[in-house]
Structure formats: C-alpha cells, structure tokens
Design a protein around this motif. Structure first.
Motif, PDB file in Angstrom:
ATOM      1  N   ASN A  12      37.756  25.130  51.741  1.00  0.00           N
ATOM      2  CA  ASN A  12      37.065  25.844  50.675  1.00  0.00           C
ATOM      3  C   ASN A  12      36.630  24.845  49.605  1.00  0.00           C
ATOM      4  O   ASN A  12      37.462  24.138  49.040  1.00  0.00           O
ATOM      5  N   ASP A  14      34.941  25.492  46.726  1.00  0.00           N
ATOM      6  CA  ASP A  14      34.637  26.091  45.415  1.00  0.00           C
ATOM      7  C   ASP A  14      34.807  25.098  44.271  1.00  0.00           C
ATOM      8  O   ASP A  14      33.973  25.014  43.361  1.00  0.00           O
ATOM      9  N   HIS A  15      35.907  24.353  44.295  1.00  0.00           N
ATOM     10  CA  HIS A  15      36.266  23.610  43.081  1.00  0.00           C
ATOM     11  C   HIS A  15      35.636  22.238  42.994  1.00  0.00           C
ATOM     12  O   HIS A  15      35.757  21.575  41.954  1.00  0.00           O
ATOM     13  N   HIS A  48      32.972  30.605  47.927  1.00  0.00           N
ATOM     14  CA  HIS A  48      33.084  31.923  47.303  1.00  0.00           C
ATOM     15  C   HIS A  48      31.986  32.069  46.257  1.00  0.00           C
ATOM     16  O   HIS A  48      32.041  31.423  45.213  1.00  0.00           O
ATOM     17  N   ARG A  50      30.992  33.944  43.583  1.00  0.00           N
ATOM     18  CA  ARG A  50      31.517  34.967  42.678  1.00  0.00           C
ATOM     19  C   ARG A  50      30.388  35.620  41.889  1.00  0.00           C
ATOM     20  O   ARG A  50      29.360  34.979  41.617  1.00  0.00           O
ATOM     21  N   HIS A  55      31.611  28.907  39.817  1.00  0.00           N
ATOM     22  CA  HIS A  55      31.615  27.624  40.509  1.00  0.00           C
ATOM     23  C   HIS A  55      30.467  27.569  41.521  1.00  0.00           C
ATOM     24  O   HIS A  55      29.403  27.077  41.190  1.00  0.00           O
ATOM     25  N   GLU A  75      32.499  33.854  51.150  1.00  0.00           N
ATOM     26  CA  GLU A  75      33.393  34.802  50.480  1.00  0.00           C
ATOM     27  C   GLU A  75      32.654  35.484  49.340  1.00  0.00           C
ATOM     28  O   GLU A  75      31.904  34.827  48.594  1.00  0.00           O
ATOM     29  N   VAL A  97      36.412  39.859  49.361  1.00  0.00           N
ATOM     30  CA  VAL A  97      37.569  39.631  48.499  1.00  0.00           C
ATOM     31  C   VAL A  97      37.449  40.485  47.240  1.00  0.00           C
ATOM     32  O   VAL A  97      36.336  40.810  46.814  1.00  0.00           O
ATOM     33  N   ARG A 104      41.619  34.365  36.729  1.00  0.00           N
ATOM     34  CA  ARG A 104      41.449  32.919  36.868  1.00  0.00           C
ATOM     35  C   ARG A 104      41.181  32.571  38.337  1.00  0.00           C
ATOM     36  O   ARG A 104      40.442  31.651  38.654  1.00  0.00           O
ATOM     37  N   THR A 105      41.825  33.303  39.250  1.00  0.00           N
ATOM     38  CA  THR A 105      41.568  33.158  40.676  1.00  0.00           C
ATOM     39  C   THR A 105      41.878  34.501  41.334  1.00  0.00           C
ATOM     40  O   THR A 105      42.300  35.441  40.670  1.00  0.00           O
ATOM     41  N   THR A 106      41.670  34.560  42.637  1.00  0.00           N
ATOM     42  CA  THR A 106      41.884  35.837  43.323  1.00  0.00           C
ATOM     43  C   THR A 106      43.341  36.247  43.213  1.00  0.00           C
ATOM     44  O   THR A 106      44.233  35.516  43.658  1.00  0.00           O
ATOM     45  N   PHE A 136      39.975  40.153  53.027  1.00  0.00           N
ATOM     46  CA  PHE A 136      41.030  39.381  52.363  1.00  0.00           C
ATOM     47  C   PHE A 136      42.033  40.368  51.776  1.00  0.00           C
ATOM     48  O   PHE A 136      41.750  41.028  50.774  1.00  0.00           O
ATOM     49  N   HIS A 199      45.086  30.931  50.481  1.00  0.00           N
ATOM     50  CA  HIS A 199      45.242  30.977  49.018  1.00  0.00           C
ATOM     51  C   HIS A 199      46.522  30.275  48.582  1.00  0.00           C
ATOM     52  O   HIS A 199      47.632  30.670  48.939  1.00  0.00           O
TER      53      HIS A 199
HETATM   54  C1  DXP Z   1      39.887  34.520  48.297  1.00  0.00           C
HETATM   55  C2  DXP Z   1      40.596  33.286  47.938  1.00  0.00           C
HETATM   56  O1  DXP Z   1      41.781  33.220  47.892  1.00  0.00           O
HETATM   57  C3  DXP Z   1      39.846  32.081  47.587  1.00  0.00           C
HETATM   58  O2  DXP Z   1      39.135  31.618  48.619  1.00  0.00           O
HETATM   59  C4  DXP Z   1      38.932  32.338  46.453  1.00  0.00           C
HETATM   60  O3  DXP Z   1      37.858  31.445  46.494  1.00  0.00           O
HETATM   61  C5  DXP Z   1      39.742  32.153  45.202  1.00  0.00           C
HETATM   62  O4  DXP Z   1      38.867  32.219  44.124  1.00  0.00           O
HETATM   63  P1  DXP Z   1      38.577  30.853  43.312  1.00  0.00           P
HETATM   64  O5  DXP Z   1      38.104  29.854  44.316  1.00  0.00           O
HETATM   65  O6  DXP Z   1      37.561  31.274  42.323  1.00  0.00           O
HETATM   66  O7  DXP Z   1      39.920  30.453  42.728  1.00  0.00           O
END
Ligand code: DXP
Ligand SMILES: NCC(=O)COP(=O)(O)O
Length: 251
Positions: A12, A14-15, A48, A50, A55, A75, A97, A104-106, A136, A199
């Motif tokens: 993943n 995202d960050h 993801h 969002r 991000h 996602e 999801v 802050r996160t899922t 998810f 996660h």
């Molecule tokens: C669904 C999950 O657990 C992650 O893949 C999701 O991307 C978490 O969200 P953030 O990446 O925004 O923390």
C-alpha cells in the motif's frame, strides 16, 4: 510451521503520497514507489482514494492503473463517486472500506451486515465489469456471512486491533484477537471467499497472521513506507516478503 500456497504481498503506497502532499511537491512519486515495489517482489499495489484525498489523488490512481504491471487494488468507500471512478478505470480489484473524515486511519471494518441490500446493488456493476471486489471487515461472523451473501469475492480481515494490542504489550488480548482472526479466516474460506488481511502489520507482528493458512494476501503499507526511510523501499519489501515466507514454511 505452516505450509500452504504462496502468500501474496500487496504494498500500500498511500503514505508515499502523504509525504509528497506535505510539501505540495511532485515528489516522492507514488507511481515510482509502485514500480520499485513491483521490481522488489510485491505481488500487487494497493492505494486508497479517500473522499478527502488526503494522500492518494485521482491522478495517482490514473497513473497507477496505466503504469504498473501487477494488479492494482483500489481501496475506497462505497459511494457513487467512487463507483463511477472504478467503472471508468476498471482496476484489477476494489476493496470497499469504511471512511470517516475525522479518522486518522481506517478504524474498523465495513458494516456489510447492516447494508446488505445497498451493497448487493453496489457490487453488481463492479462484478460485471470484471473487478474483483473485496470487503474490508472485522472478523465478526455476521460480517463475513453478509460479505458472501452480497456477492463479494474476497474479504480482507482488519488486523488493526491485533496490531494495536501487541504494540501496547497486551499480549494475552492480542492472542485472543489472533484466535478470532483465525476463526474468521476459516469461516470465510468455508463460504468460498478468498481471504486477505491487513492494517497495522509490521515485521514484529506479521508472522502469526501470515501463518493463517486460509489467508492468501496481506496488504501492508504504512510500516513499509516508514521502514523505507531507513533501509530503502526495495529492501524493506524484501524483508517483509522473507518474514511472510518464513511464516508459511517457504523460506
Ligand atoms: C483499509 C486500510 O486499512 C488501509 O489500507 C487504508 O488505506 C488505511 O487508511 P490510510 O492509508 O489513510 O491510513
Ligand atoms: N488494507 C490494509 C492496507 O492496505 C495497508 O494498511 P497499513 O499497512 O497501511 O496499515
């Protein structure tokens, strides 16, 4: 020691986009990270999109869809906006999801059991477009059963609570959570669902999850992006792959 089919690693990214957006620059580029992840042994890329685009942005998803040679796991929340993007981009997979803007996160799994009629209709065009749809969810038996009922191909079990318990040193509770994840994986597989997990997974906590024989894919991101700061993304992924293989008795 567990033996079984090759456990896939979805990275993943995202960050990587979080770091990029911190300065509003064009770097680090999530696509470059995805290509490096692919070259380093990732079996898929997860990203993801969002609703708040904090991000990953729409252009990142376009670039990833066109620019990688391994499956893209898109996602998103189960909204009309995201369904339209999914049907236009047609990624290999979509993972639905829950999202709250203030989170802050899922924080938890999707309440599939409480939304069966709408999600059944929501999934239909995605499945008809050939997109492999994943839900998810937590390891709750009702959520797993509902995921099968609405026609999902995959459930991804939320390992965040397990990860948090271990990080807090609450080992007995973590063991109970892990046992519940094992039960959930067995139930999901018995219902014909492919089982993924993700996660909060790290080098320290991944092996017991990777050893669950029904789990076919782990999606891991935040830890790998952090570890990449110290050892580089490629070596960070290779080490995670190694630990997953050890857990599966393949190293
Ligand atoms: C669904 C999950 O657990 C992650 O893949 C999701 O991307 C978490 O969200 P953030 O990446 O925004 O923390
Ligand atoms: N669905 C889990 C995922 O894609 C990665 O989660 P994390 O490792 O960033 O916590």
């Amino acid at each position: 020691m567990v033996t079984g089919g090759r456990l896939r690693l979805g990275v993943n990214i995202d960050h990587v986009a979080t770091v990029r957006n911190a300065r509003g620059s064009a770097w680090p580029d999530p696509l470059r990270a995805a290509i490096l992840a692919e070259a380093s042994g990732a079996d898929g890329i997860t990203a993801h999109l969002r609703e708040d685009r904090r991000h990953i942005r729409d252009a990142d998803m376009e670039a990833l869809r066109a620019g990688i040679g391994i499956p893209l796991n898109f996602e998103c929340a189960a909204t009309d906006e995201m369904q339209a993007i999914l049907l236009r981009l047609k990624p290999h997979a979509a993972c639905l999801v829950p999202e709250k803007r203030e989170e802050r996160t899922t924080e938890g799994g999707l309440d599939v059991a409480g939304d069966v009629e709408r999600l059944t209709a929501y999934l239909r065009p995605l499945r008809e477009a050939g997109i492999r749809v994943s839900m998810f969810i937590g390891h709750d038996a009702r959520q797993i059963e509902a995921s099968a009922r609405i026609g999902a191909a995959v459930v991804e079990l939320h390992t965040g609570h397990y990860s948090d318990l271990l990080a807090e040193g609450r080992c007995d509770e973590a063991e109970e959570e892990l046992a519940a994840l094992r039960r959930g994986a067995a139930q999901a597989a018995a219902l014909g669902l492919e089982v993924h997990a993700g996660h909060g997974l790290t080098y320290e906590n991944v092996e017991p999850v990777a050893a669950i024989p029904e789990v076919m894919e782990l999606n891991i991101g935040h830890f790998l992006v952090g570890e990449a700061i110290f050892r580089g993304l490629g070596p960070a992924i290779e080490e995670m792959r190694r630990r997953m293989d050890v857990a599966r008795g393949r190293a």
